[in-house]
Scaffold this active site. Structure first.
Site, PDB file in Angstrom:
ATOM      1  N   ASN A  75      35.056  46.541  36.510  1.00 35.32           N
ATOM      2  CA  ASN A  75      36.263  47.558  36.824  1.00 35.32           C
ATOM      3  C   ASN A  75      36.717  47.018  38.293  1.00 35.32           C
ATOM      4  OD1 ASN A  75      38.026  49.429  35.790  1.00 35.32           O
ATOM      5  ND2 ASN A  75      37.399  50.893  37.144  1.00 35.32           N
ATOM      6  N   ARG A 129      44.269  35.669  34.941  1.00 39.00           N
ATOM      7  CA  ARG A 129      43.239  36.594  35.297  1.00 39.00           C
ATOM      8  C   ARG A 129      41.767  36.382  34.701  1.00 39.00           C
ATOM      9  NH1 ARG A 129      45.224  42.100  37.226  1.00 39.00           N
ATOM     10  NH2 ARG A 129      43.386  41.727  38.538  1.00 39.00           N
ATOM     11  N   GLY A 187      46.428  45.869  34.278  1.00 36.24           N
ATOM     12  CA  GLY A 187      45.932  46.762  33.560  1.00 36.24           C
ATOM     13  C   GLY A 187      45.367  45.895  32.033  1.00 36.24           C
ATOM     14  N   ASP A 206      37.424  46.586  32.751  1.00 37.32           N
ATOM     15  CA  ASP A 206      38.158  45.250  32.545  1.00 37.32           C
ATOM     16  C   ASP A 206      37.299  44.218  31.529  1.00 37.32           C
ATOM     17  OD1 ASP A 206      41.012  44.696  34.386  1.00 37.32           O
ATOM     18  OD2 ASP A 206      39.393  46.230  34.940  1.00 37.32           O
ATOM     19  N   GLN A 215      46.644  51.071  43.946  1.00 38.66           N
ATOM     20  CA  GLN A 215      47.217  51.221  42.624  1.00 38.66           C
ATOM     21  C   GLN A 215      46.937  52.680  42.120  1.00 38.66           C
ATOM     22  OE1 GLN A 215      44.923  48.250  40.524  1.00 38.66           O
ATOM     23  NE2 GLN A 215      46.428  46.792  41.140  1.00 38.66           N
TER      24      GLN A 215
END
Length: 574
Positions: free
Chosen positions: A246, A91, A49, A236, A195
């Site tokens: 996203n 990431r 997240g 994101d 998820q």
């Protein structure tokens, strides 16, 4: 984990979090004590997240600073910065990770404790930001679809597991459910890591919200057959033009939603915006391992050696998005950005006031700045350009900026004043339509003295009581108030963050603030009101200094221990 428990916290020198890899079948707590453990947790999606990995990265820097302490209280800055680089690389798509790491690094020169304090402050802010964001988005949806309980579709997981508390898009769903406005939620399973199935369905079950699991490939059919009133997703990274990265699959849902005229809302904090990225074409998309697709729970589901295309994210163009909602604003990317209404006239008015304040000695040389936001419903404000002589300012020496983010509308145009971030903090948290920052002598002197009296206390206050001129500030109770005095950090963005937090926490705060050794900022419904308030506060501070000799016990600069925070500077009512 109960509904009040944060999903990520700091305890006894460790980051404590929920291992999202084993949900919903087990609830396992992780204690991350090293940077390598944080990187592994982020890379393997034990922590995931965008907001959550940003906060984990920030606290990872704090772990590094603790490990690399030097005798005498210093820190091996090179070692910490290398750890920070590795954290950011864990990431690459979510901008929150880089943003959070950069923010805590601004405190590195102050030592390991300052880095940790900044990370802990970000943890506290996360819940506040999320709360403001979900309320704003829920209010928007109630206005868009006012007549019935809503059938909602969401993708991936955007609840408190993806933040530290409340969540983004899923937080909005829970807020609507609390208002009795949710009929049902369709939860995309969200391939390849499921998820939605594993995490969002778990959070909705915990909250008692009606929901059904939906395979990703059925989402378009649900939209086509009228089963969905609105789509809610997180983000994101958001480019300057409103393109949104996203979880993979978001783009296809947006296409289907646009085709069937279903509102498509993105819920994300301002930290998700990347103002340096013009469009989504520049977003680096993370690709993950083949086993996430070729296997399910360790069992092969595809022939051995099958090649895999496994991007973690996709980019949804701005024109497919109904609204992007953050803690401070609603942006509708489908609409053309609004120009500043009557910009030439407003620019001339700002320039004229700057010249007047220059002549009074309050904006010497190129110092100080003035901004106006003619329409609070629109995102744009005008502010004086950087480095311009205020005595020769003209209406052409203005910069159009986003009033929420302080970013210039035209990145290739003139540079805005350094304090634009402070103006934006005021616009985000108040109904101000004009802000003035000057170096008026008496307010500047009083701010400096008050800061020295309370040295090391961070933000302090200047209590004022029984000054007739307090009426000029438009206070609910004009008999007394406290003007905040902020430390003059080298990083103006840090001052702006502290100002925004202060104003969010104190909706009845006076329309003024002081910055130690750096002047005064005031605001109002227009330039005239802001100027009047400035003049009143400057006159009060002149009285404070003139009267100091008559009350040496209160006027003397003594240690913070002997000057209570609540000691008022008293004036005469006559």
């Amino acid at each position: 984990m109960n509904a009040q428990q944060p999903s990520l916290s700091w305890e006894d020198g460790a980051i404590v979090t929920i291992d999202q890899r084993v949900l919903p079948h087990a609830t396992r707590q992780l204690r991350l004590r090293t940077v390598d453990e944080v990187i592994e947790a982020v890379s393997t999606l034990a922590v995931r997240g965008a907001p959550a990995i940003g906060l984990a990265g920030a606290l990872g820097v704090a772990l590094s600073a603790l490990r690399h302490r030097l005798p005498g209280g210093g820190v091996d800055r090179a070692a910490v910065r290398e750890d920070a680089r590795r954290l950011v690389a864990a990431r690459p798509t979510a901008v929150n990770l880089e943003w959070a790491v950069r923010r805590v690094l601004t405190r590195l020169d102050e030592g390991h404790r300052a880095v940790l304090d900044e990370g802990l402050a970000m943890l506290r802010e996360d819940a506040e930001v999320n709360g403001a964001m979900v309320r704003r988005a829920a209010d928007l949806l109630v206005g868009l679809l006012p007549d019935r309980p809503l059938r909602l579709l969401t993708h991936c997981n955007t609840g408190r597991l993806a933040t530290t508390a409340i969540g983004t898009a899923l937080g909005v769903i829970l807020e609507l459910a609390a208002r009795g406005r949710v009929a049902e939620v369709l939860v995309d399973e969200t391939r390849p890591l499921l998820q939605g199935a594993r995490l969002t369905a778990w959070e909705l079950r915990e909250a008692g919200v009606p929901h059904r699991l939906c395979v990703d490939s059925a989402a378009a059919a649900a939209l086509a057959t009228g089963m969905v009133d609105c789509v809610l997703v997180g983000a994101d990274r958001i480019a300057a033009n409103g393109d949104v990265a996203n979880k993979i699959g978001t783009y296809g849902i947006a296409v289907a939603a646009a085709r069937h005229a279903v509102p498509f809302l993105v819920i994300a904090p301002e930290s998700t915006r990347d103002p340096d990225l013009a469009t989504g074409a520049g977003i680096k998309i993370e690709e993950r391992g083949a086993a996430e697709v070729t296997e399910c729970a360790g069992a092969p589901v595809a022939p051995a050696g099958t090649a895999v295309f496994n991007p973690a994210f996709d980019v949804t163009p701005a024109e497919l998005i109904t609204a992007i909602v953050s803690e401070s604003r609603v942006v509708r990317p489908r609409e053309e950005p609004a120009a500043v209404p009557d910009a030439p006239r407003l620019g001339d008015a700002v320039a004229a006031m700057a010249r007047t304040l220059y002549e009074r000695g309050w904006m010497p040389g190129t110092s100080g700045n003035i901004s106006v936001r003619p329409d609070p419903a629109e995102p744009t404000a005008l502010i004086t350009a950087s480095g311009r002589d205020k005595g020769e300012l003209t209406g052409r020496d203005m910069v159009a900026v986003d009033a929420g983010t302080a970013q210039p509308v035209d990145p290739d145009g003139p540079r805005a004043s350094a304090e634009t971030a402070i103006h934006a903090a005021v616009y985000r948290t108040t109904d101000a339509r004009a802000v003035i920052h000057v170096h008026a002598p008496y307010t500047t002197a009083v701010a400096g003295r008050r800061s020295r009296e309370t040295a090391g206390a961070g933000r302090t206050g200047l209590p004022l009581r029984d000054f007739e001129l307090l009426k000029g500030l438009g206070l609910a109770d004009p008999s007394g108030t406290e003007i905040p005095v902020f430390p003059n950090h080298a990083d103006v963005g840090r001052i702006a963050t502290e100002v925004a937090a202060h104003l969010r926490d104190r909706p009845d705060a006076p329309p003024a603030l002081l910055i130690a050794e750096h002047g005064v900022t005031v605001w109002g419904r227009d330039l005239a009101q802001a100027r009047n308030r400035l003049e009143c506060l400057e006159a009060i501070c002149q009285l404070v200094l003139l009267d100091a000799g008559n009350r040496p016990a209160r006027a003397a600069a003594v240690s913070p221990e002997t000057v209570p925070e609540t000691t008022p500077w008293e004036g005469q009512t006559a």
